[in-house]
Enzyme design. Sequence first.
Site, mmCIF file in Angstrom:
data_model
loop_
_atom_site.group_PDB
_atom_site.id
_atom_site.type_symbol
_atom_site.label_atom_id
_atom_site.label_comp_id
_atom_site.label_asym_id
_atom_site.label_seq_id
_atom_site.Cartn_x
_atom_site.Cartn_y
_atom_site.Cartn_z
ATOM 1 N N THR A 222 13.965 -35.958 63.110
ATOM 2 C CA THR A 222 14.949 -35.610 62.079
ATOM 3 C C THR A 222 15.993 -36.714 61.857
ATOM 4 O O THR A 222 16.465 -36.901 60.741
ATOM 5 C CB THR A 222 15.624 -34.268 62.411
ATOM 6 O OG1 THR A 222 15.984 -34.242 63.801
ATOM 7 C CG2 THR A 222 14.694 -33.087 62.139
ATOM 8 N N GLY B 216 8.017 -33.043 56.846
ATOM 9 C CA GLY B 216 7.056 -32.609 57.869
ATOM 10 C C GLY B 216 5.816 -31.953 57.264
ATOM 11 O O GLY B 216 5.840 -31.450 56.141
ATOM 12 N N ASN C 120 8.749 -21.745 60.818
ATOM 13 C CA ASN C 120 7.776 -22.699 61.353
ATOM 14 C C ASN C 120 6.354 -22.159 61.315
ATOM 15 O O ASN C 120 5.405 -22.931 61.368
ATOM 16 C CB ASN C 120 8.124 -23.059 62.801
ATOM 17 C CG ASN C 120 9.470 -23.765 62.893
ATOM 18 O OD1 ASN C 120 9.765 -24.633 62.079
ATOM 19 N ND2 ASN C 120 10.280 -23.380 63.850
ATOM 20 N N LYS D 47 4.537 -27.229 54.394
ATOM 21 C CA LYS D 47 5.376 -26.105 54.828
ATOM 22 C C LYS D 47 6.474 -25.743 53.845
ATOM 23 O O LYS D 47 6.613 -24.581 53.456
ATOM 24 C CB LYS D 47 5.987 -26.395 56.207
ATOM 25 C CG LYS D 47 6.965 -25.299 56.635
ATOM 26 C CD LYS D 47 7.316 -25.356 58.087
ATOM 27 C CE LYS D 47 8.318 -26.419 58.383
ATOM 28 N NZ LYS D 47 8.768 -26.308 59.793
ATOM 29 N N ARG E 206 -24.065 4.870 12.143
ATOM 30 C CA ARG E 206 -24.691 5.489 13.305
ATOM 31 C C ARG E 206 -25.937 6.246 12.815
ATOM 32 O O ARG E 206 -26.051 6.559 11.623
ATOM 33 C CB ARG E 206 -23.725 6.451 13.996
ATOM 34 C CG ARG E 206 -23.331 7.608 13.126
ATOM 35 C CD ARG E 206 -22.204 8.448 13.711
ATOM 36 N NE ARG E 206 -21.952 9.595 12.856
ATOM 37 C CZ ARG E 206 -20.777 10.182 12.742
ATOM 38 N NH1 ARG E 206 -19.717 9.733 13.398
ATOM 39 N NH2 ARG E 206 -20.638 11.227 11.956
ATOM 40 N N ARG F 129 2.516 -25.888 62.463
ATOM 41 C CA ARG F 129 2.432 -24.512 62.957
ATOM 42 C C ARG F 129 2.094 -23.492 61.872
ATOM 43 O O ARG F 129 1.738 -22.358 62.150
ATOM 44 C CB ARG F 129 3.749 -24.143 63.662
ATOM 45 C CG ARG F 129 3.952 -24.874 64.979
ATOM 46 C CD ARG F 129 5.392 -24.791 65.489
ATOM 47 N NE ARG F 129 6.277 -25.780 64.853
ATOM 48 C CZ ARG F 129 7.570 -25.928 65.135
ATOM 49 N NH1 ARG F 129 8.143 -25.142 66.039
ATOM 50 N NH2 ARG F 129 8.298 -26.844 64.521
ATOM 51 N N LEU G 96 15.820 -32.251 54.525
ATOM 52 C CA LEU G 96 14.663 -32.790 55.240
ATOM 53 C C LEU G 96 13.421 -31.978 54.904
ATOM 54 O O LEU G 96 13.369 -30.773 55.156
ATOM 55 C CB LEU G 96 14.907 -32.757 56.746
ATOM 56 C CG LEU G 96 16.203 -33.437 57.201
ATOM 57 C CD1 LEU G 96 16.278 -33.449 58.721
ATOM 58 C CD2 LEU G 96 16.311 -34.849 56.635
ATOM 59 N N ALA G 97 12.440 -32.661 54.330
ATOM 60 C CA ALA G 97 11.257 -31.934 53.863
ATOM 61 C C ALA G 97 10.005 -32.790 53.972
ATOM 62 O O ALA G 97 9.116 -32.722 53.135
ATOM 63 C CB ALA G 97 11.472 -31.502 52.411
HETATM 64 C C1 UD1 Z 1 15.072 -28.461 64.321
HETATM 65 C C2 UD1 Z 1 16.218 -28.960 65.209
HETATM 66 C C3 UD1 Z 1 16.626 -27.831 66.154
HETATM 67 C C4 UD1 Z 1 17.045 -26.620 65.350
HETATM 68 C C5 UD1 Z 1 15.943 -26.212 64.337
HETATM 69 C C6 UD1 Z 1 16.505 -25.176 63.380
HETATM 70 C C7 UD1 Z 1 16.036 -31.370 65.651
HETATM 71 C C8 UD1 Z 1 15.554 -32.395 66.598
HETATM 72 N N1 UD1 Z 1 15.783 -30.103 65.978
HETATM 73 O O1 UD1 Z 1 13.971 -28.150 65.160
HETATM 74 O O2 UD1 Z 1 17.707 -28.253 66.962
HETATM 75 O O3 UD1 Z 1 17.343 -25.545 66.210
HETATM 76 O O4 UD1 Z 1 15.516 -27.329 63.545
HETATM 77 O O5 UD1 Z 1 15.517 -24.619 62.547
HETATM 78 O O6 UD1 Z 1 16.624 -31.705 64.657
HETATM 79 N N2 UD1 Z 1 11.397 -33.270 59.267
HETATM 80 C C9 UD1 Z 1 11.262 -34.422 58.557
HETATM 81 N N3 UD1 Z 1 10.877 -35.553 59.191
HETATM 82 C C10 UD1 Z 1 10.655 -35.593 60.523
HETATM 83 C C11 UD1 Z 1 10.795 -34.400 61.251
HETATM 84 C C12 UD1 Z 1 11.178 -33.262 60.613
HETATM 85 O O7 UD1 Z 1 11.466 -34.431 57.338
HETATM 86 O O8 UD1 Z 1 10.327 -36.686 61.015
HETATM 87 C C13 UD1 Z 1 11.814 -32.046 58.563
HETATM 88 C C14 UD1 Z 1 10.756 -30.956 58.568
HETATM 89 O O9 UD1 Z 1 9.945 -31.016 57.424
HETATM 90 C C15 UD1 Z 1 11.596 -29.682 58.578
HETATM 91 C C16 UD1 Z 1 12.887 -30.110 59.232
HETATM 92 O O10 UD1 Z 1 12.930 -31.515 59.217
HETATM 93 O O11 UD1 Z 1 11.886 -29.232 57.260
HETATM 94 C C17 UD1 Z 1 13.004 -29.613 60.667
HETATM 95 O O12 UD1 Z 1 11.904 -30.097 61.417
HETATM 96 P P1 UD1 Z 1 11.150 -29.173 62.444
HETATM 97 O O13 UD1 Z 1 10.017 -29.930 63.011
HETATM 98 O O14 UD1 Z 1 10.857 -27.860 61.823
HETATM 99 O O15 UD1 Z 1 12.290 -29.026 63.553
HETATM 100 P P2 UD1 Z 1 12.463 -27.878 64.623
HETATM 101 O O16 UD1 Z 1 11.540 -28.115 65.751
HETATM 102 O O17 UD1 Z 1 12.397 -26.555 63.956
HETATM 103 CA CA CA Z 2 11.997 -25.850 61.895
#
Ligand code: UD1
Ligand code: CA
Length: 453
Positions: free
Chosen positions: A78, A11, A227, A22, A439, A15, A8-9
């Site tokens: 996620t 976001g 984060n 990120k 010189r 923060r 998952l990448a």
């Molecule tokens: C998430 C977990 C949390 C865990 C933590 C560990 C969920 C709901 N929460 O929280 O339980 O303890 O990671 O680090 O899963 N992303 C997407 N699309 C989205 C949302 C997120 O690709 O719609 C990606 C972000 O880019 C990131 C990752 O998913 O790489 C995690 O998202 P992030 O917002 O950092 O989740 P946390 O709040 O850290």
């Molecule tokens: Ca995270």
Amino acid sequence: MDKFAVVLAAGQGTRMKSDLYKVLHPVCGKAMVQHVIDAVSAIDITQVVTVVGHGADSVKSVLGTKSNFVFQDAQLGTAHAVMKAEPLLSGKPGTTVVLCGDTPLIKVSTLENLLAVHMSNNASATVLTAIAPDPTGYGRIIRDTDGHVTKIVEHKDCDEGQLRVREFNTGIFCFDNQLLFETLKKVGNQNTQNEFYLTDVIEILQQENKTVTAFCTPDFDETLGVNDRVQLAQAERIMQCRINEQHMRNGVTITDPAATYIHANVVIGRDSLIRPGSVITGTTAIGENCIIGPNSEIHNCQIGNSVTIRQSTTFDSTIAHEAQVGPFAHIRPTSELGRGVKIGNFVEVKKATIDTNSKVSHLSYIGDAKIGRDVNIGCGTITVNYDGKSKFQTTIEDGSFVGCNANLIAPVVIGKNAIIAAGSTITSDVPADSLSIARARQVDKLGYAKKRK
Ligand code: UD1
Ligand code: CA
């Protein structure tokens, strides 16, 4: 049994307060998401799918062919993100490892252990957990009185009792692939953030009496989710420790690992000594028996064996065996120093080739130049390469001796075995085997000084 990975990448990484997405923030010179992909690729995955959104094109260009990509247009959580991999993965029998692009420290061995637990329990889902000294921000692992995982509750959704739980979700899971995509459809967004949480899949599977297990890694460090910039610095420090340890185990002496900064892709040969304050980055490769530092910065350089680089900076250059650089030298891009070359203090070399055993020992500027072998450049010599508009080339052929404080006005060629007198300003080519003096003659006014007193 096939293994798949979803990273998952998508976001933005709000923060981080950054223009850079990120997951592209580097940890020891390598993008976070690249660390994750490299780790998961090491466990023999049939297909890696990265979910991209914010900065999709940049993420794709960094990862290249190491992954397939799917696009998440809006970041609705996620679960929503994993769902985007459905067209590529759903219906395929196998196991899917889900990871977040912001956990760069995850180790291959831990992923292997997680998979082993998942397989041996014949589980539908296995979550990688850890115990945090302070779990603020992480989803908490909620277990029943028998110790079975019942659900994961996000920090923002926790009640007081749940907030006290220190076991947390690292964001890394193994799922039965077919079941994962069936279950994702059942995830809603009734929570504080109105997001579709991947973590809800655990509760749903549990309620459907599927086997849900957890593997708790004893190493909290490797589960760090980045984060913000504080966590980025923590990740950098932990990764740096690991990289330095690896080099030391391979036979490199690092005098003070806490003050030595080596990027992920750097290679160092055995019996080399890295002294404190050295920053070695990019694709640098250092040979055996070298002495680097103290306080040297080396970026993208190819360095032979038995080279010394003391208190100097070198960029995008090649330095052959037994060369000595520094103290206080600056080797700028596309320079090539031959075997046994000596570059001394306060010498700047730019876009220059200096062949075997030649010496530029002090206070010189050598730019846009080609210097042969066994050449000696005296103190204070300048290749005058720039007229304010264009750059010009200086060539100094083998065996020449350039006296101190010479100006070599380019374009100019100094022939083989020529001698340039100290203080000369050379404006035209010097024939081989000759001496050039350019010189003003000295005039002595006898008694003048005494009279003035
Ligand atoms: C998430 C977990 C949390 C865990 C933590 C560990 C969920 C709901 N929460 O929280 O339980 O303890 O990671 O680090 O899963 N992303 C997407 N699309 C989205 C949302 C997120 O690709 O719609 C990606 C972000 O880019 C990131 C990752 O998913 O790489 C995690 O998202 P992030 O917002 O950092 O989740 P946390 O709040 O850290
Ligand atoms: Ca995270």
